[in-house]
Design a protein around this motif. Structure first.
Motif, mmCIF file in Angstrom:
data_model
loop_
_atom_site.group_PDB
_atom_site.id
_atom_site.type_symbol
_atom_site.label_atom_id
_atom_site.label_comp_id
_atom_site.label_asym_id
_atom_site.label_seq_id
_atom_site.Cartn_x
_atom_site.Cartn_y
_atom_site.Cartn_z
ATOM 1 N N ASP A 113 22.491 -15.873 45.437
ATOM 2 C CA ASP A 113 23.442 -15.148 44.595
ATOM 3 C C ASP A 113 22.948 -15.015 43.163
ATOM 4 O O ASP A 113 23.644 -14.474 42.312
ATOM 5 C CB ASP A 113 24.793 -15.872 44.615
ATOM 6 N N HIS A 141 29.515 -14.028 43.698
ATOM 7 C CA HIS A 141 29.939 -15.286 44.322
ATOM 8 C C HIS A 141 30.908 -15.984 43.371
ATOM 9 O O HIS A 141 30.580 -16.239 42.222
ATOM 10 C CB HIS A 141 28.719 -16.173 44.576
ATOM 11 N N ILE A 166 23.454 -20.843 47.597
ATOM 12 C CA ILE A 166 23.819 -20.118 46.381
ATOM 13 C C ILE A 166 22.641 -19.555 45.593
ATOM 14 O O ILE A 166 22.840 -18.681 44.763
ATOM 15 C CB ILE A 166 24.697 -20.981 45.444
#
Lengths: 218, 218
Positions: A155, A71, A152
DNA sequence: TAAATAGTGTCTATGAGACATTATGTA
DNA sequence: TACATAATGTCTCATAGACACTATTTA
């Protein structure tokens, strides 16, 4: 015109950032964020690489990782006069999140003395080169904020994970324990919403095995 | 290296953005975001102006407004190759919020044919120069998002305001009506928290006069 | 007095935080 | 069986949304 990267991962239950040791003046010997100059062309036809492409290229050069599996996201642009004592340099900062199962590859591939994963705690006192300390602070604040309202966290975890594992990621990044019951409740809502699905098998632990999940779309 | 500005205000109960008509190729005659090049110096001693200073300077040049009285904030950096057909230009975009009582000064001072406040609705179909349509979209999304969790509504209202006036700002920016009772409740919490204080006098309306407030710290 | 709008109160649903309890594996 | 931890349930509080109602001014 440069790009700088704040690359996060989790190693040994600590949130860490990849730093490189500078081999040349200025700030020779100091630790700095990985980065480099954007390849620009003056001619209308060949104008060089996109900013995002430059960031992904630097990520690959510094870590050997496939940018598609990491990411990466633009953070902010730092352009104070004098931030580089040599000449005017404006730097577009990006932050990246490397899954912990990919992080060891970085260490194996690179020069250990040149690049190293530093825990974010105490990183402020390390005295980074240029204004990289400030860039790091902004990146850390952004990652912590986005952890609360975005995807997130996925990730920073292997492709399959258990609820307690994901909860530990939150605890590590935010430096704050999460209540297991309350976290599970939030997780179950995501499960119902279809963001997550169960993966085959169970994670064997020292006690009761945990259900394994994986993130759905992407 | 350039800065571009997405300058918002409210005129006639509409959220508007300041655009300038391009007098030269490329995109001659098209509307564009105000902006300009950053003054950079190559020598170590004279490296030119800061990015933020460049943005404030452009704001002043285009509007005549005192940058100290306008909220201005870095948005993102746009650096795709080919975004300017002439040569490589990387643009750091800022957004600004001009209080509606200051907006008329802009119109009076500038060339009306050259600079104009456009309602955000239908601005997408205007076909802005370069990638300015994309920049505008990002800015609008950011302003709408920040309206929910930050202080920026107070930068789109005169120094003193009533609760219904502030509520209208929310309604206009978000293009969505707000419940008067629920909005007032949120407002009263801010009042208790000391962000806001009552100002002397009452706002005379067509019916019952409203209490006047002002934003406290800054 | 009618109209308009400022301002108040209430009911309900949702989510967060704190915390107790149960379930199921391993050593 | 003891222990660890996964998983569930419960209580309370804060906030958002919908909406009914009251208060105060002008025309």
């Amino acid at each position: 015109m440069a790009v700088d990267l704040v690359i996060f991962t989790i190693i040994d239950a600590q949130l860490r950032v990849l730093l490189v040791r500078r081999g040349e003046a200025p700030f020779k010997g100091a630790w700095a964020l990985p980065g480099g100059f954007v390849r620009v062309g003056e001619s209308p036809r060949a104008q060089g690489e996109d900013l995002d492409a430059a960031a992904r290229r630097e990520l690959h050069e510094e870590t050997g990782l496939d940018p598609e599996r990491v990411h990466i996201e633009q953070l902010a642009t730092f352009g104070k006069a004098g931030r580089d004592p040599r000449t005017r340099v404006i730097s577009v900062a990006y932050f990246a999140l490397v899954r912990p199962d990919l992080a060891p590859i970085v260490k194996a591939g690179g020069d250990a003395a040149h690049a190293q994963w530093f825990p974010v705690e105490g990183l402020g006192e390390l005295g980074l080169a240029f204004d990289h300390g400030e860039i790091f602070e902004v990146a850390l604040a952004r990652v912590r904020a986005k952890l609360e309202y975005s995807d997130i966290a996925f990730d920073l975890v292997p492709l399959t994970f258990t609820i307690p594992e994901l909860r530990h990621v939150h605890a590590i990044v935010l430096a704050k324990e999460m209540d297991p019951g309350n976290f599970r409740r939030r997780f179950n809502r995501m499960l119902e919403d279809g963001f997550i699905e169960q993966a085959p098998g169970k994670r064997i632990t020292a006690s009761k095995p945990a259900t394994v999940y994986r993130f759905k779309r992407r």
